[in-house]
Design a protein around this motif. Structure first.
Motif, mmCIF file in Angstrom:
data_model
loop_
_atom_site.group_PDB
_atom_site.id
_atom_site.type_symbol
_atom_site.label_atom_id
_atom_site.label_comp_id
_atom_site.label_asym_id
_atom_site.label_seq_id
_atom_site.Cartn_x
_atom_site.Cartn_y
_atom_site.Cartn_z
ATOM 1 N N PHE A 170 0.796 -1.175 0.085
ATOM 2 C CA PHE A 170 -0.034 -0.114 -0.063
ATOM 3 C C PHE A 170 0.785 1.174 -0.073
ATOM 4 C CE2 PHE A 170 -2.394 -3.519 1.951
ATOM 5 C CZ PHE A 170 -3.741 -3.179 1.486
ATOM 6 N N SER A 171 0.493 2.198 -0.673
ATOM 7 C CA SER A 171 1.313 3.327 -0.797
ATOM 8 C C SER A 171 0.456 4.676 -1.058
ATOM 9 C CB SER A 171 2.344 3.269 -2.166
ATOM 10 O OG SER A 171 2.954 4.328 -2.375
ATOM 11 N N VAL A 172 0.725 5.605 -0.044
ATOM 12 C CA VAL A 172 0.261 6.923 -0.039
ATOM 13 C C VAL A 172 0.677 7.761 -1.439
ATOM 14 C CG1 VAL A 172 -0.571 9.010 1.161
ATOM 15 C CG2 VAL A 172 -0.502 6.687 2.332
ATOM 16 N N GLN A 173 -0.149 8.314 -2.021
ATOM 17 C CA GLN A 173 0.357 9.222 -3.195
ATOM 18 C C GLN A 173 0.394 10.322 -2.699
ATOM 19 O OE1 GLN A 173 0.660 7.312 -6.528
ATOM 20 N NE2 GLN A 173 0.719 5.993 -4.461
ATOM 21 N N ALA A 197 -7.562 -11.684 0.789
ATOM 22 C CA ALA A 197 -8.886 -11.646 0.764
ATOM 23 C C ALA A 197 -9.319 -10.953 1.745
ATOM 24 C CB ALA A 197 -9.298 -13.377 1.291
ATOM 25 N N GLY A 198 -8.574 -10.096 2.461
ATOM 26 C CA GLY A 198 -9.110 -9.166 3.215
ATOM 27 C C GLY A 198 -7.853 -8.452 3.939
ATOM 28 N N PHE A 199 -8.090 -7.033 4.515
ATOM 29 C CA PHE A 199 -7.017 -6.455 5.040
ATOM 30 C C PHE A 199 -7.616 -5.124 5.921
ATOM 31 C CE2 PHE A 199 -7.902 -4.482 0.935
ATOM 32 C CZ PHE A 199 -8.108 -3.099 1.300
ATOM 33 N N GLN A 200 -6.824 -4.619 6.626
ATOM 34 C CA GLN A 200 -7.264 -3.255 7.509
ATOM 35 C C GLN A 200 -6.155 -2.433 7.661
ATOM 36 O OE1 GLN A 200 -8.967 -4.824 11.265
ATOM 37 N NE2 GLN A 200 -7.363 -3.937 12.216
ATOM 38 N N PHE A 201 -5.962 -1.235 7.727
ATOM 39 C CA PHE A 201 -4.978 -0.353 8.135
ATOM 40 C C PHE A 201 -5.632 0.913 8.668
ATOM 41 C CE2 PHE A 201 -5.495 0.134 3.447
ATOM 42 C CZ PHE A 201 -6.012 1.734 3.718
ATOM 43 N N ARG A 236 -9.759 4.024 10.375
ATOM 44 C CA ARG A 236 -9.562 2.685 10.116
ATOM 45 C C ARG A 236 -10.350 2.199 8.893
ATOM 46 N NH1 ARG A 236 -8.620 -1.447 14.991
ATOM 47 N NH2 ARG A 236 -6.653 -0.229 14.749
ATOM 48 N N VAL A 237 -9.456 1.699 7.837
ATOM 49 C CA VAL A 237 -10.034 1.093 6.564
ATOM 50 C C VAL A 237 -10.189 -0.636 6.806
ATOM 51 C CG1 VAL A 237 -9.981 0.734 4.285
ATOM 52 C CG2 VAL A 237 -9.422 3.001 5.228
ATOM 53 N N ILE A 274 0.510 5.017 7.041
ATOM 54 C CA ILE A 274 -0.471 3.884 6.972
ATOM 55 C C ILE A 274 0.104 3.245 8.203
ATOM 56 C CG2 ILE A 274 -1.222 1.978 6.146
ATOM 57 C CD1 ILE A 274 -1.119 3.259 3.241
ATOM 58 N N GLU A 275 -0.755 2.965 9.310
ATOM 59 C CA GLU A 275 -0.390 2.100 10.318
ATOM 60 C C GLU A 275 -1.021 0.867 10.754
ATOM 61 O OE1 GLU A 275 2.304 3.340 11.930
ATOM 62 O OE2 GLU A 275 2.593 5.505 11.168
ATOM 63 N N ASN A 276 -0.620 -0.027 11.377
ATOM 64 C CA ASN A 276 -1.559 -1.144 11.795
ATOM 65 C C ASN A 276 -1.933 -1.890 10.824
ATOM 66 O OD1 ASN A 276 -0.869 -0.375 14.677
ATOM 67 N ND2 ASN A 276 -2.742 1.065 14.302
ATOM 68 N N LEU A 277 -1.124 -2.208 9.866
ATOM 69 C CA LEU A 277 -1.529 -3.147 8.530
ATOM 70 C C LEU A 277 -1.641 -4.574 8.831
ATOM 71 C CD1 LEU A 277 -2.090 -3.334 5.551
ATOM 72 C CD2 LEU A 277 0.208 -3.254 5.082
ATOM 73 N N VAL A 278 -2.624 -5.045 8.539
ATOM 74 C CA VAL A 278 -3.106 -6.600 8.744
ATOM 75 C C VAL A 278 -3.664 -7.155 7.318
ATOM 76 C CG1 VAL A 278 -4.442 -8.206 10.090
ATOM 77 C CG2 VAL A 278 -3.697 -6.155 11.256
ATOM 78 N N VAL A 279 -3.246 -8.152 6.978
ATOM 79 C CA VAL A 279 -3.710 -8.577 5.634
ATOM 80 C C VAL A 279 -3.761 -10.103 5.902
ATOM 81 C CG1 VAL A 279 -3.167 -9.071 3.030
ATOM 82 C CG2 VAL A 279 -1.968 -6.909 4.520
ATOM 83 N N SER A 280 -4.748 -10.802 5.071
ATOM 84 C CA SER A 280 -5.098 -12.067 5.470
ATOM 85 C C SER A 280 -5.587 -13.047 3.923
ATOM 86 C CB SER A 280 -6.351 -12.450 6.334
ATOM 87 O OG SER A 280 -7.438 -11.655 5.640
ATOM 88 N N ASP A 281 -5.252 -14.137 3.968
ATOM 89 C CA ASP A 281 -5.556 -14.776 2.698
ATOM 90 C C ASP A 281 -7.037 -15.712 2.663
ATOM 91 O OD1 ASP A 281 -5.339 -17.215 4.049
ATOM 92 O OD2 ASP A 281 -3.299 -17.443 3.359
#
Length: 405
Positions: A170-173, A197-201, A236-237, A274-281
């Motif tokens: 993920f990259s802030v433009q 399959a899912g994420f949050q940040f 939080r997204v 971008i903080e507290n990034l979590v990604v799942s399959d």
């Protein structure tokens, strides 16, 4: 491996040495192509070498790259279907500097006719502590001869080892926002290396310059995406595939955040992270994600026709092309923090150069170049996956492009 006859190997080496010393670089014939491959730190991967062109080839030699801190070639595996043991004689030897010298010669003098051949695989061991990036694989001492010992090619062959450390980025433009319009957008580019399959940040600005109140959904009806305000002022997204089907790999998306600017904010640059990034399959397993912050410049100029402040790049950066996938043409953007010798090359999956879009000295700044899906001869290329590679001084970066027709 079987030994070559002494007279033939001596003849081949003498002819090869004379050609190299003479600097003979013909513009026709066969050439050695080194493929490109993705790898993670600590992996051992196979890099394929191809022989392509229109001439008849009776012999070749080359040197693998020297052993370095980032990776080393640990073995050479011959393709027996191309270089048959009853026809070709292959010899390999490890030199003092860690390079492996490979020599091949057709004892029957028939040679390989014009076409594309898979010669062999280089087994490359990647250091466990290597940093993500693009690392060139240079094969030196390349000599290709016809069945009679005449040199048809001596040019160095290049491939690329592309080290990745995450499954999604993920990259802030960087952007300029104007106080004249308090409701605007901040964009975050998302690039997948693996199915997601899912994420949050959490998106957090440095001085409470704006409030995020929504995030547009670029994934379609089978995804839910929401945005909630946190106690610390961050937004939080959360995004999830509702039908269990993940986003594909090698895909790019733009997450547009609808924001409301604080009317009391002072003009100037503000970091956004971008903080507290979590990604799942798809099995709810944890994945590796990488987040890069950006800078938002708040402009107090109320006349939009006036020129906005330009943020000078602070690092070398190659952005994903846009659009991607593309049909007729695509735009490639890159940043230079200082003056550098720049080459911007498009390669196919075999690591073969399709076209060179830039090859010059560029001052610091932001650049956008367009590729219209053609090779260096102006001919349209086929649909498929291509790589754009930026070399600026000692810095290498690469992005994947998808051409659809």
């Amino acid at each position: 491996m079987a030994e070559m006859s002494e007279s033939r190997i001596i003849r081949f080496l003498i002819v090869a040495l004379c050609g190299v010393l003479a600097g003979f670089l013909p513009s026709f014939g066969m050439q050695l192509e080194c493929g490109s491959v993705f790898a993670n730190p600590g992996d051992t991967v196979a890099v394929t070498l191809y022989l392509t062109g229109s001439e008849n080839v009776g012999g070749f030699q080359f040197l693998t790259p020297e052993t370095g801190a980032d990776f080393q070639v640990v073995d050479v595996r011959i393709n027996d279907q191309t270089l048959r043991a009853d026809v070709w004689r292959i010899a390999t030897g490890c030199l003092v500097n860690g390079t492996i010298k490979v020599i091949g010669y057709d004892e029957h003098l028939a040679g390989l006719g014009g076409g594309s051949y898979k010669l062999l695989d280089l087994l490359v061991a990647v250091d466990a502590d290597v940093m993500p990036g693009v690392y060139p694989i240079a094969l030196g001492g390349v000599v290709i001869c016809d069945p009679f010992g005449e040199i048809v090619h001596t040019e160095t062959a290049y491939g690329y080892l592309m080290i990745r450390e995450c499954d999604v980025q993920f990259s802030v433009q960087n952007d300029t926002l104007n106080l004249a319009d308090q409701t605007q957008r901040v964009s975050i580019l998302m690039y997948t290396w693996s199915p997601v399959a899912g994420f949050q940040f959490d998106i957090l600005d440095s001085a409470d310059i704006f409030k995020v109140f929504s995030c547009q959904n670029p994934f379609g009806e089978h995804w839910d995406i929401s945005c909630v305000e946190m106690e610390n002022g961050a937004a939080r997204v959360l995004a999830l595939a509702t039908d269990g089907v993940p986003l594909p790999d090698s895909a790019e998306y733009a997450l547009d955040m609808e924001i409301e600017i604080n009317p009391e904010v002072q003009p100037g640059p503000y970091p956004v992270s971008i903080e507290n990034l979590v990604v799942s399959d798809e099995n709810a397993g944890s994945m590796c994600g990488e987040a890069q912050g950006g800078v938002v410049f708040i402009d107090s100029t109320f006349v939009f026709t006036q020129e906005r402040p330009i943020l000078e790049p602070t690092e070398y950066r190659l952005y994903s092309n846009y659009p991607n996938p593309f049909n007729a043409q695509t735009t490639i953007r890159f940043d230079l923090p200082k003056t550098a010798e720049v080459t911007l090359t498009v390669c196919n999956l075999l690591g073969q150069e399709v076209i060179r879009l830039a090859d010059d000295r560029y001052p610091a700044g932001e650049y956008r170049l367009r590729w219209e899906g053609q090779n260096r001869f102006g001919q349209p290329v086929e649909s498929g996956i291509y790589f754009v590679i930026l070399q600026a001084g000692d810095n290498f970066q690469m992005r994947k492009m998808i051409l659809l027709k």
